[in-house]
Design an enzyme around this catalytic site. Sequence first.
Site, PDB file in Angstrom:
ATOM      1  N   HIS A   1       0.853  -1.180   0.000  1.00  0.00           N
ATOM      2  CA  HIS A   1       0.000   0.000   0.000  1.00  0.00           C
ATOM      3  C   HIS A   1       0.890   1.231   0.000  1.00  0.00           C
ATOM      4  O   HIS A   1       2.109   1.136   0.134  1.00  0.00           O
ATOM      5  CB  HIS A   1      -0.901   0.017   1.238  1.00  0.00           C
ATOM      6  CG  HIS A   1      -0.124   0.165   2.508  1.00  0.00           C
ATOM      7  ND1 HIS A   1       0.467  -0.912   3.140  1.00  0.00           N
ATOM      8  CD2 HIS A   1       0.204   1.264   3.244  1.00  0.00           C
ATOM      9  CE1 HIS A   1       1.106  -0.482   4.212  1.00  0.00           C
ATOM     10  NE2 HIS A   1       0.966   0.830   4.294  1.00  0.00           N
TER      11      HIS A   1
ATOM     12  N   SER B   1       1.831   5.030   1.686  1.00  0.00           N
ATOM     13  CA  SER B   1       1.768   5.798   2.927  1.00  0.00           C
ATOM     14  C   SER B   1       3.054   6.614   3.019  1.00  0.00           C
ATOM     15  O   SER B   1       3.547   7.126   2.021  1.00  0.00           O
ATOM     16  CB  SER B   1       1.597   4.848   4.122  1.00  0.00           C
ATOM     17  OG  SER B   1       1.527   5.572   5.329  1.00  0.00           O
TER      18      SER B   1
ATOM     19  N   HIS C   1       7.107 -12.117  31.705  1.00  0.00           N
ATOM     20  CA  HIS C   1       6.794 -10.872  31.006  1.00  0.00           C
ATOM     21  C   HIS C   1       7.993 -10.457  30.155  1.00  0.00           C
ATOM     22  O   HIS C   1       9.135 -10.746  30.508  1.00  0.00           O
ATOM     23  CB  HIS C   1       6.450  -9.740  31.982  1.00  0.00           C
ATOM     24  CG  HIS C   1       5.179  -9.971  32.741  1.00  0.00           C
ATOM     25  ND1 HIS C   1       5.090 -10.865  33.794  1.00  0.00           N
ATOM     26  CD2 HIS C   1       3.941  -9.431  32.596  1.00  0.00           C
ATOM     27  CE1 HIS C   1       3.847 -10.859  34.264  1.00  0.00           C
ATOM     28  NE2 HIS C   1       3.137 -10.004  33.555  1.00  0.00           N
TER      29      HIS C   1
ATOM     30  N   SER D   1      10.283  -7.419  28.374  1.00  0.00           N
ATOM     31  CA  SER D   1      10.708  -6.022  28.412  1.00  0.00           C
ATOM     32  C   SER D   1      12.207  -5.989  28.138  1.00  0.00           C
ATOM     33  O   SER D   1      12.725  -6.810  27.383  1.00  0.00           O
ATOM     34  CB  SER D   1      10.359  -5.379  29.757  1.00  0.00           C
ATOM     35  OG  SER D   1      10.663  -3.991  29.723  1.00  0.00           O
TER      36      SER D   1
END
EC number: 3.4.21.-
Length: 915
Positions: free
Chosen positions: A449, A451, A591, A593
């Site tokens: 596309h 942009s 988690h 990070s």
Amino acid sequence: MAAVLEGQEPEETAAAAEDAATSTLEAVDAGPGAPFLPAGNQLNLDLRPGGCHRLQYLCSQQPPQLLQVEFLRLSTHEDPQLLDDTLAKVPWSLLRLRSLVLKGGQSRGALGACLHGTLTTLPAGLSDLACLAHLDLSFNRLETLPTCVPELHGLDALLLSHNHLSELPEALGALPALTFLTVTHNRLERLPLTLGSLSTLQRLDLSENLLDTIPSEIGNLRSLSELNLASNRLQSLPASLAGLRSLRLLVLHSNLLTSVPTGLVHLPLITRLDLRDNRLRDLPAELLDAPFVRLQGNPLGEASPAPPSPPDISQVPEMPRLLLTSDLDSFLVTPHGCSVTLACGVRLQFPAGATTTPVTIHYRLWLPEPGLVSLGPHDFLLSSVLELQPHGVAFQQDVSLWLLFVPPRVRRCREVVVRTRSNNTWNDLETQLEEEAPKRLWARCQVPHFSWFLVVLRPVSNTCLLPPEGALLCSSGHPGVRVTFPPGVTEEPRQVSMQVVHMAGLELRTLLEESEASVSPLLCLSQSGPPSFLQPVTVQLPLPPGVTGFSLDRSHLHLLYRTPLTTTWDDITTQVALEFTHLYARFQVTHFSWYWLWYTTKTCVGGLARKAWERLRLHRVNLIALQRRRDPEQVLLQCLPRNKVDATLSRLLVRYRGPEPSETVEMFEGEKFFAAFERGIDVDADRPDCVDGRICFVFYSHLKNVKEVYITTALDREAQDVRGQVSFYRGSLPVEVPAEAEAARQRKGTDALWMATLPIKLPRLRGAQGSGQGTDFSLMPLNLGDAETGFLTQSNLLSVASRLGPDWPAVALHLGMPYHKLQRIRHEFRDDLDGQVRHMLFSWAERQTGQPGAVGHLVQALEQSDRRDVAEEVRAILELGRHKYQDSIRRTGLAPEDSTLPGTSASQTPESAQA
């Protein structure tokens, strides 16, 4: 000396020959005919011109000292015939010669590059030097190895670097005493099979050549301890390399290797195996875990790309090609496809069938600013921002896009990618690099596309789709960094990625004021999907340099975790179970990070980690302000990295003069700053990047950060010089930079935003120069251009005319003015240079009134005349006029709102920044 040399290693022999360069020829320069006498057993004739004449003189006189010479150095920057005649006398005069150095490279070109000598061959008589053990022919023009070289059977060291050799003769294998051979920076495409006959060879350097295969006979070099094959075109290696039992160092970086023999890891004496920057995707566990293997820059763990299917040439019609000029900002794409080159250098290729109906494509090149650029904490911008419209249009086939970018200074553990905006988020596209010429690189990608697009340098990112069955993710930049996902870690497949950032140990030790402190690479882990995993994930990080699992003091080791969406680093050492091997630390998390291992005697490590993390993102720069020598009203402003200041100034001071650069200041990537002219000096133009009299900049470390402006003054320059100044002030920071980082970096005092002040002087006007521009010059009102692209008014053209000076004839010719008319203008205004320029420019402008493309023609003529500074000013005037026109029709409601830029409103003018 001869007795000592018998037992020397090749590097010692070479070092002894290099030491000879520090001795000088004992000569009496009192007059012609003075005797030239060797110093001991060394004769160095490469440090002064006329070395061949001196050697011929000595050979003709035959002084007794000449018979003692064992080391001879002779420059090859001589006449080829004279050099050949001189070398022919060497075997008859220097019977004890053991080291012969015939190097070029002592002379340098205009850009500082070493120049090659004139040597293309050697006299056949040199084979009579029975004692010769060291021969250096580097930096010459050898295309084939002289036939006398393989006949020097006592040769111990042979240096052939920086020549034009495309192959080595089979006779090279007849050197039974050779222990050191270097043929770097040549054009070798193949190696002789007899190379394996050099049974005494210990060091072999074949780097920087064009080799694509290595003969299996190389495995017969039983004495070889060092082998360098870096920067070639090798795709595979012979299994016989595993038979080099004496090998200690094997360098194979920067090749095209897709596999290596597993037996290399079992070589008993190997201490380093360098496989960086190849195409290795899958390696045995023995190689992955070996501490002496270097694997950075390989696509480890990535799937092999599917080979493209060859097109049917007979059925593919020739694709139309479009080359847009600077006055065009749109083009038409039909279902037949086309190849387009924009005026800014960007290339696009629309395959046949990419569109089902004709589509008009608009483009625009934006100067980068924070609202248009999205950068991660450790990313660098390498290009301007390209906008392609209509946004979001879907193509039936992917469109190829090539973007020019600034070559990065450091590529280690980093990669170049094209970044685009889609659905209000920024994504990185799969990017391939293509090199058209040195320092002219293209980033190629497939775009689904249209942009905004820009080129970014980021830490190497490794990504995989994590299935419920689990997976192993390794870093290609640092293979010791890996994440293990057990089965059942997720219910649905999710995307996981990692980036590894390195920090220089010297900077860390300076920051902590602790000589023994060290840190591991900085690891960033991210994912798509829920924030946590169903089961713990095992992370492996290499221990900080200098620390091993068997000798570390656990009280000094800290595992730090950066809380998401904050700038704080927490010490979680006591919250996880750390396991150690000899080289690695392993721990489990749920988690993702940032994670960082620190080894230090400090206790409050979290605050130090925050400072170190900020230090990784700061750039030390200097600010300069220079005035053009022939036009002091033209001022160049630039922000330069500290290590590039001297080289840039040496290039600019030919045309500019000015004060010394500012003191070193620190800036973040994407930080705004301003230049304000003070004490009676103002900017002499209405520019889109001029806000409240201050020139706006946005700092990007790899871009030029330079602007040229014209200044004026309301003070009386006929009475005296006007001594003003330009001051630089900080602006806004990128949004990802924390407020405490800004506060810690700012100066304490009444003006914390001030960075530097540099003096500017407008010299006193003398004679007729004091009269105002155009006071006796009057024309009817004039407008060039149109409302959509912008106008140039009479005052704009007067400003342009005042800048041209003696360059106006070149501009006139590029505007299409006949030479006889140019001569007539010179005659009519022969005592008035300003009158010549104004008459030329306005007579051309009156003929162009109402014609399309006139302004673009003027800009092109200025660029072709090497006055890009004036061309940029004209573009700035047009840009400002275009914005004013668009704002006016929006206020009156005559046009619908355009799609807004990312990070800006529709009514807001994007603040230009210098690329």
